[in-house]
Design a protein around this motif. Sequence first.
Motif, PDB file in Angstrom:
ATOM      1  N   LYS A 123      31.888   7.031 -16.658  1.00  0.00           N
ATOM      2  CA  LYS A 123      33.245   6.920 -17.202  1.00  0.00           C
ATOM      3  C   LYS A 123      33.720   8.311 -17.596  1.00  0.00           C
ATOM      4  O   LYS A 123      32.959   9.107 -18.142  1.00  0.00           O
ATOM      5  N   ALA A 124      34.974   8.595 -17.335  1.00  0.00           N
ATOM      6  CA  ALA A 124      35.546   9.893 -17.693  1.00  0.00           C
ATOM      7  C   ALA A 124      35.597  10.040 -19.204  1.00  0.00           C
ATOM      8  O   ALA A 124      36.014   9.123 -19.913  1.00  0.00           O
ATOM      9  N   GLU A 125      35.155  11.200 -19.694  1.00  0.00           N
ATOM     10  CA  GLU A 125      35.231  11.522 -21.122  1.00  0.00           C
ATOM     11  C   GLU A 125      36.404  12.441 -21.425  1.00  0.00           C
ATOM     12  O   GLU A 125      36.834  12.527 -22.562  1.00  0.00           O
ATOM     13  N   GLY A 126      36.892  13.141 -20.443  1.00  0.00           N
ATOM     14  CA  GLY A 126      37.993  14.067 -20.630  1.00  0.00           C
ATOM     15  C   GLY A 126      38.011  15.077 -19.505  1.00  0.00           C
ATOM     16  O   GLY A 126      37.179  15.017 -18.595  1.00  0.00           O
ATOM     17  N   ALA A 127      38.953  15.987 -19.570  1.00  0.00           N
ATOM     18  CA  ALA A 127      39.099  16.966 -18.497  1.00  0.00           C
ATOM     19  C   ALA A 127      39.702  18.255 -19.032  1.00  0.00           C
ATOM     20  O   ALA A 127      40.337  18.261 -20.082  1.00  0.00           O
ATOM     21  N   VAL A 128      39.473  19.315 -18.293  1.00  0.00           N
ATOM     22  CA  VAL A 128      40.082  20.611 -18.569  1.00  0.00           C
ATOM     23  C   VAL A 128      40.697  21.113 -17.269  1.00  0.00           C
ATOM     24  O   VAL A 128      40.322  20.682 -16.185  1.00  0.00           O
ATOM     25  N   THR A 129      41.630  22.047 -17.395  1.00  0.00           N
ATOM     26  CA  THR A 129      42.304  22.591 -16.221  1.00  0.00           C
ATOM     27  C   THR A 129      41.681  23.927 -15.832  1.00  0.00           C
ATOM     28  O   THR A 129      41.547  24.818 -16.665  1.00  0.00           O
ATOM     29  N   ILE A 130      41.283  24.017 -14.562  1.00  0.00           N
ATOM     30  CA  ILE A 130      40.762  25.254 -13.983  1.00  0.00           C
ATOM     31  C   ILE A 130      41.592  25.566 -12.740  1.00  0.00           C
ATOM     32  O   ILE A 130      42.461  24.779 -12.359  1.00  0.00           O
ATOM     33  N   LEU A 131      41.326  26.681 -12.093  1.00  0.00           N
ATOM     34  CA  LEU A 131      42.041  27.023 -10.866  1.00  0.00           C
ATOM     35  C   LEU A 131      41.317  26.443  -9.660  1.00  0.00           C
ATOM     36  O   LEU A 131      40.087  26.474  -9.581  1.00  0.00           O
ATOM     37  N   LEU A 147      31.607  23.816  -4.387  1.00  0.00           N
ATOM     38  CA  LEU A 147      32.437  24.722  -5.166  1.00  0.00           C
ATOM     39  C   LEU A 147      33.438  23.844  -5.911  1.00  0.00           C
ATOM     40  O   LEU A 147      34.166  23.065  -5.294  1.00  0.00           O
ATOM     41  N   GLU A 148      33.472  23.964  -7.247  1.00  0.00           N
ATOM     42  CA  GLU A 148      34.380  23.136  -8.050  1.00  0.00           C
ATOM     43  C   GLU A 148      35.747  23.781  -8.227  1.00  0.00           C
ATOM     44  O   GLU A 148      36.752  23.081  -8.355  1.00  0.00           O
ATOM     45  N   GLY A 149      35.791  25.097  -8.275  1.00  0.00           N
ATOM     46  CA  GLY A 149      37.035  25.812  -8.496  1.00  0.00           C
ATOM     47  C   GLY A 149      36.733  27.172  -9.083  1.00  0.00           C
ATOM     48  O   GLY A 149      35.659  27.729  -8.840  1.00  0.00           O
ATOM     49  N   HIS A 150      37.659  27.686  -9.872  1.00  0.00           N
ATOM     50  CA  HIS A 150      37.516  29.032 -10.428  1.00  0.00           C
ATOM     51  C   HIS A 150      37.923  29.058 -11.892  1.00  0.00           C
ATOM     52  O   HIS A 150      38.870  28.380 -12.298  1.00  0.00           O
ATOM     53  N   LEU A 151      37.203  29.867 -12.661  1.00  0.00           N
ATOM     54  CA  LEU A 151      37.467  30.076 -14.081  1.00  0.00           C
ATOM     55  C   LEU A 151      37.845  31.525 -14.305  1.00  0.00           C
ATOM     56  O   LEU A 151      37.365  32.409 -13.591  1.00  0.00           O
ATOM     57  N   ALA A 203      46.578  34.902 -19.835  1.00  0.00           N
ATOM     58  CA  ALA A 203      47.774  34.117 -20.186  1.00  0.00           C
ATOM     59  C   ALA A 203      47.645  32.670 -19.717  1.00  0.00           C
ATOM     60  O   ALA A 203      47.501  32.407 -18.533  1.00  0.00           O
ATOM     61  N   GLY A 204      47.667  31.766 -20.674  1.00  0.00           N
ATOM     62  CA  GLY A 204      47.583  30.347 -20.355  1.00  0.00           C
ATOM     63  C   GLY A 204      46.162  29.812 -20.263  1.00  0.00           C
ATOM     64  O   GLY A 204      45.942  28.621 -20.383  1.00  0.00           O
ATOM     65  N   PHE A 205      45.187  30.664 -20.025  1.00  0.00           N
ATOM     66  CA  PHE A 205      43.790  30.239 -19.881  1.00  0.00           C
ATOM     67  C   PHE A 205      42.967  30.946 -20.959  1.00  0.00           C
ATOM     68  O   PHE A 205      42.344  31.976 -20.708  1.00  0.00           O
ATOM     69  N   THR A 206      43.000  30.371 -22.153  1.00  0.00           N
ATOM     70  CA  THR A 206      42.420  31.053 -23.307  1.00  0.00           C
ATOM     71  C   THR A 206      41.304  30.287 -23.999  1.00  0.00           C
ATOM     72  O   THR A 206      40.704  30.787 -24.934  1.00  0.00           O
ATOM     73  N   ARG A 215      28.540  30.694 -22.222  1.00  0.00           N
ATOM     74  CA  ARG A 215      29.953  30.484 -21.904  1.00  0.00           C
ATOM     75  C   ARG A 215      30.120  30.663 -20.404  1.00  0.00           C
ATOM     76  O   ARG A 215      29.641  31.642 -19.824  1.00  0.00           O
ATOM     77  N   LEU A 216      30.823  29.740 -19.787  1.00  0.00           N
ATOM     78  CA  LEU A 216      31.083  29.813 -18.348  1.00  0.00           C
ATOM     79  C   LEU A 216      32.326  30.657 -18.052  1.00  0.00           C
ATOM     80  O   LEU A 216      32.368  31.387 -17.063  1.00  0.00           O
ATOM     81  N   GLY A 217      33.339  30.533 -18.867  1.00  0.00           N
ATOM     82  CA  GLY A 217      34.603  31.237 -18.635  1.00  0.00           C
ATOM     83  C   GLY A 217      35.683  30.648 -19.499  1.00  0.00           C
ATOM     84  O   GLY A 217      35.396  30.101 -20.572  1.00  0.00           O
ATOM     85  N   TYR A 218      36.929  30.714 -19.014  1.00  0.00           N
ATOM     86  CA  TYR A 218      38.080  30.248 -19.796  1.00  0.00           C
ATOM     87  C   TYR A 218      38.927  29.292 -18.982  1.00  0.00           C
ATOM     88  O   TYR A 218      39.141  29.492 -17.783  1.00  0.00           O
ATOM     89  N   VAL A 219      39.390  28.248 -19.659  1.00  0.00           N
ATOM     90  CA  VAL A 219      40.211  27.202 -19.036  1.00  0.00           C
ATOM     91  C   VAL A 219      41.582  27.204 -19.700  1.00  0.00           C
ATOM     92  O   VAL A 219      41.805  27.874 -20.697  1.00  0.00           O
ATOM     93  N   ARG A 220      42.488  26.418 -19.149  1.00  0.00           N
ATOM     94  CA  ARG A 220      43.834  26.354 -19.710  1.00  0.00           C
ATOM     95  C   ARG A 220      43.760  25.931 -21.149  1.00  0.00           C
ATOM     96  O   ARG A 220      43.117  24.972 -21.509  1.00  0.00           O
TER      97      ARG A 220
END
Length: 160
Positions: A58-66, A106-110, A116-119, A154-159
């Motif tokens: 079940k989905a617990e939540g999501a974050v925005t990546i590139l 490959l899932e995407g990019h961080l 700006a916007g990804f903090t 830490r992996l990186g930064y998301v929106r």
Amino acid sequence: MMIRRAATLALGCVAGLALTMPVVAQAATSAPAANLVRYYNGAKHWSTTGEAPGGRYKAEGAVTILAKPAPGTVPLYSCMAGHAKLDQFLSLHRRCEGDANSFLRLEGHLYAQPTAGFTRPIYRCHWVAANSHFFSLKSDCEATATTRVTAEHRLGYVRG
């Protein structure tokens, strides 16, 4: 006892992620964005921008990546640990940090640094008792007094 701990972690995970499912939107760089969704089946986690893993997840939540690379980003890979059954994890390394581990996709990019916007920082976490990896927006990886969870890095930064 394990069920109580799993329930405690599950509640902590949902509360810690505290996100609604965002609508895929364009990044500040105009690069296409994607939702990285964290799933949980009562025992194991799975994180992907692709299809839900199925079964009881079940989905617990999501974050925005590139979805595509942009200046200042690093690729984010999905891997399967070779030492533990169904231990999927996220990595910044295509070789998945060891010969026993397997590359899935490959899932995407961080962003490597706040941009700006990804903090918001995103962390890779390991729930020791279940041998399960997951991502969190909390640097303590949503650990509780009764649930041992380790923040690996830490992996990186998301929106944000």
